[in-house]
Design a protein around this motif. Sequence first.
Motif, mmCIF file in Angstrom:
data_model
loop_
_atom_site.group_PDB
_atom_site.id
_atom_site.type_symbol
_atom_site.label_atom_id
_atom_site.label_comp_id
_atom_site.label_asym_id
_atom_site.label_seq_id
_atom_site.Cartn_x
_atom_site.Cartn_y
_atom_site.Cartn_z
ATOM 1 N N VAL A 31 38.988 98.503 13.362
ATOM 2 C CA VAL A 31 39.982 99.496 13.776
ATOM 3 C C VAL A 31 39.263 100.757 14.247
ATOM 4 C CG1 VAL A 31 41.947 100.892 13.055
ATOM 5 C CG2 VAL A 31 41.656 98.580 12.149
ATOM 6 N N CYS A 32 39.586 101.189 15.478
ATOM 7 C CA CYS A 32 38.961 102.374 16.077
ATOM 8 C C CYS A 32 39.931 103.551 15.995
ATOM 9 C CB CYS A 32 38.611 102.104 17.543
ATOM 10 S SG CYS A 32 37.622 100.613 17.807
ATOM 11 N N SER A 33 39.480 104.668 15.429
ATOM 12 C CA SER A 33 40.333 105.844 15.305
ATOM 13 C C SER A 33 39.528 107.098 15.623
ATOM 14 C CB SER A 33 40.933 105.945 13.899
ATOM 15 O OG SER A 33 39.906 105.990 12.917
ATOM 16 N N VAL A 34 40.251 108.196 15.881
ATOM 17 C CA VAL A 34 39.595 109.460 16.195
ATOM 18 C C VAL A 34 40.287 110.573 15.424
ATOM 19 C CG1 VAL A 34 41.053 109.822 18.221
ATOM 20 C CG2 VAL A 34 38.853 110.987 18.058
ATOM 21 N N SER A 35 39.494 111.478 14.861
ATOM 22 C CA SER A 35 40.015 112.603 14.103
ATOM 23 C C SER A 35 39.120 113.812 14.357
ATOM 24 C CB SER A 35 40.067 112.277 12.604
ATOM 25 O OG SER A 35 40.508 113.385 11.858
ATOM 26 N N ALA A 36 39.728 114.897 14.801
ATOM 27 C CA ALA A 36 38.971 116.116 15.106
ATOM 28 C C ALA A 36 37.805 115.812 16.045
ATOM 29 C CB ALA A 36 38.467 116.773 13.825
ATOM 30 N N ARG A 37 38.104 114.990 17.076
ATOM 31 C CA ARG A 37 37.127 114.597 18.098
ATOM 32 C C ARG A 37 35.971 113.778 17.547
ATOM 33 N NH1 ARG A 37 36.522 119.919 22.054
ATOM 34 N NH2 ARG A 37 38.754 120.114 22.544
ATOM 35 N N SER A 38 36.123 113.264 16.334
ATOM 36 C CA SER A 38 35.077 112.431 15.727
ATOM 37 C C SER A 38 35.552 110.975 15.683
ATOM 38 C CB SER A 38 34.770 112.932 14.317
ATOM 39 O OG SER A 38 33.813 112.096 13.703
ATOM 40 N N GLN A 39 34.726 110.069 16.201
ATOM 41 C CA GLN A 39 35.082 108.653 16.220
ATOM 42 C C GLN A 39 34.774 108.005 14.872
ATOM 43 O OE1 GLN A 39 33.129 106.669 19.444
ATOM 44 N NE2 GLN A 39 33.724 108.207 20.967
ATOM 45 N N SER A 40 35.626 107.068 14.457
ATOM 46 C CA SER A 40 35.353 106.313 13.227
ATOM 47 C C SER A 40 35.804 104.867 13.415
ATOM 48 C CB SER A 40 36.081 106.938 12.034
ATOM 49 O OG SER A 40 37.485 106.910 12.224
ATOM 50 N N PHE A 41 35.134 103.979 12.690
ATOM 51 C CA PHE A 41 35.399 102.550 12.802
ATOM 52 C C PHE A 41 35.549 101.960 11.388
ATOM 53 C CE2 PHE A 41 32.679 103.946 16.262
ATOM 54 C CZ PHE A 41 33.384 103.515 17.374
ATOM 55 N N ALA A 42 36.567 101.144 11.187
ATOM 56 C CA ALA A 42 36.781 100.491 9.898
ATOM 57 C C ALA A 42 36.844 98.988 10.112
ATOM 58 C CB ALA A 42 38.072 100.974 9.258
ATOM 59 N N ALA A 43 35.866 98.266 9.580
ATOM 60 C CA ALA A 43 35.797 96.813 9.760
ATOM 61 C C ALA A 43 36.446 96.095 8.589
ATOM 62 C CB ALA A 43 34.349 96.380 9.894
ATOM 63 N N ARG A 44 37.294 95.120 8.894
ATOM 64 C CA ARG A 44 37.923 94.278 7.865
ATOM 65 C C ARG A 44 37.430 92.855 8.031
ATOM 66 N NH1 ARG A 44 42.537 91.195 7.407
ATOM 67 N NH2 ARG A 44 43.231 91.756 9.515
ATOM 68 N N LEU A 45 36.912 92.262 6.956
ATOM 69 C CA LEU A 45 36.317 90.934 7.033
ATOM 70 C C LEU A 45 37.324 89.842 6.664
ATOM 71 C CD1 LEU A 45 32.863 91.683 5.353
ATOM 72 C CD2 LEU A 45 33.521 91.889 7.749
ATOM 73 N N LYS A 46 37.032 88.620 7.068
ATOM 74 C CA LYS A 46 37.902 87.484 6.766
ATOM 75 C C LYS A 46 37.695 86.973 5.349
ATOM 76 C CE LYS A 46 38.103 85.778 11.537
ATOM 77 N NZ LYS A 46 37.780 84.654 12.443
ATOM 78 N N ILE A 47 36.592 87.378 4.713
ATOM 79 C CA ILE A 47 36.277 86.844 3.389
ATOM 80 C C ILE A 47 36.111 87.965 2.387
ATOM 81 C CG2 ILE A 47 35.214 84.728 4.171
ATOM 82 C CD1 ILE A 47 32.571 86.122 4.134
#
Length: 469
Positions: free
Chosen positions: A453-469
């Motif tokens: 999941v790609c998101s942006v907050s206060a012009r800062s990029q962040s990524f949250a990965a969710r695994l299948k296992i």
Amino acid sequence: MRDLSRALGYCRVSTQRQHTEGHGLERYIERLKQYGLTEEQIHWDIESGASDKRKGYNQVLELVRSHQVDQIIVPCFDRFTRSALGWEVARQELQKFGVELVFLDGGSLDLDTPEGLFTSRILAAMSAQVRDKNRYNAIQGHRYFQEKKKIYQAVFGFVKDGDRVVPNTKQYRDTDKTHAEVALLCVEMFIASGELSKTIRRLTDKYGLERVGKYKYEDFPRDVSSFRRWLSNPQLCGMVCYYAFDNEKKVILQSEHQGIISVAQHQQIIQILSTHPCGRRKYVTNPLVGLCKCAECGSTMEKRSTKVNGKTYEHLKCPGAYPKPRQLKKCSVRTYFRLEGAIDAAIQALKGKAENIAENMPIETTEEIPVEILELQQQIFKLKQLNDPDFNSTIKIKEQKLETTIKTSELNVVADAGRTQVLRNIASHFGFWEVVTREELTAIFHELVAEVVCSVSARSQSFAARLKI
């Protein structure tokens, strides 16, 4: 003689099949030409009349708004729209700019009179009713076929036999093989190579570039996307699929027809295809293709590459914030996310999971037998005890289902073991991620990562990965 200098023609058919087999669109266009319109004045669509996103339809309305049209000529009312709400929107445009709707079948609508307005609404309601009735009949037909496990059409390797399909034992071209045997060879060649385009090239070198016969089931597909769909069709292994292109409704059932490959082979095909989501080499440059999602609207992110001073920069953008022409903007996230940032997030998530599995998961695991397998075994045992020949066909069907269930269960165990082994390798080999290739990343990510999941907050990029296992 009619003055059609400020007139436009419009027609449509709902499906590609109506266009190619029924030639309905050609007939409508020809009638509009006979009326006196030129080809440049005629707009058309191959789409449902209930849609307000039709390209030709919207082009006509755009010309209406620009004061270039006095008349719109249509074969009949339902060729213009099948939506009562859509008609009200279009009617306001036609009234506002003084445009007359003329029918080839005779007559026109004077929207400035109460009678003309009433007639138009009746026609819109009737057109919508026919659309709803057709849709209802189609849904009931789908349900009937699904309840009876009937098959709509055969794919290459099979031929229709009533409402069922059977392996096609007809000789394939001038070879010593049947259609079913060539279909099996196609599958084996793909499993061996793991590449769609390479398999197709080898097959066309062997059997020729031109297809056999006029029906799809008479020969193997020659393009990558069609060949991919054919390979993933459960009909090959003795099953039947309904709503194949709707992931929410999609249903796969055990059928009574004989397959030409095993369930294990079909699962192997699906596994190979999942590591190459689009089946084309150019997509391998994005190992997370199809996995990156926008945090705001949930759209699948698209990759964009730019070159600056000879160096290539790869980014992800949300298609909801950059819609195609005539599509509505549904997202405000116009940030270009770094692809490498998303890849790093997925790697870090896998590293953490790998260390946890390597430390806590035992190497040997004991698998419980699924309840479904135990129930089928018990049912077969009880039926055999009755020693009644009338139950032989029922026993045979249940035995086939049992075999399929066991194979599927075994494959799930193998897949879980494969994931565990990959993670153990990641955790135990120093520098694994420093030497892994983009192709290997693609296979690993599509096996182990559910989404990033790609998101942006206060012009800062962040990524949250969710695994299948």
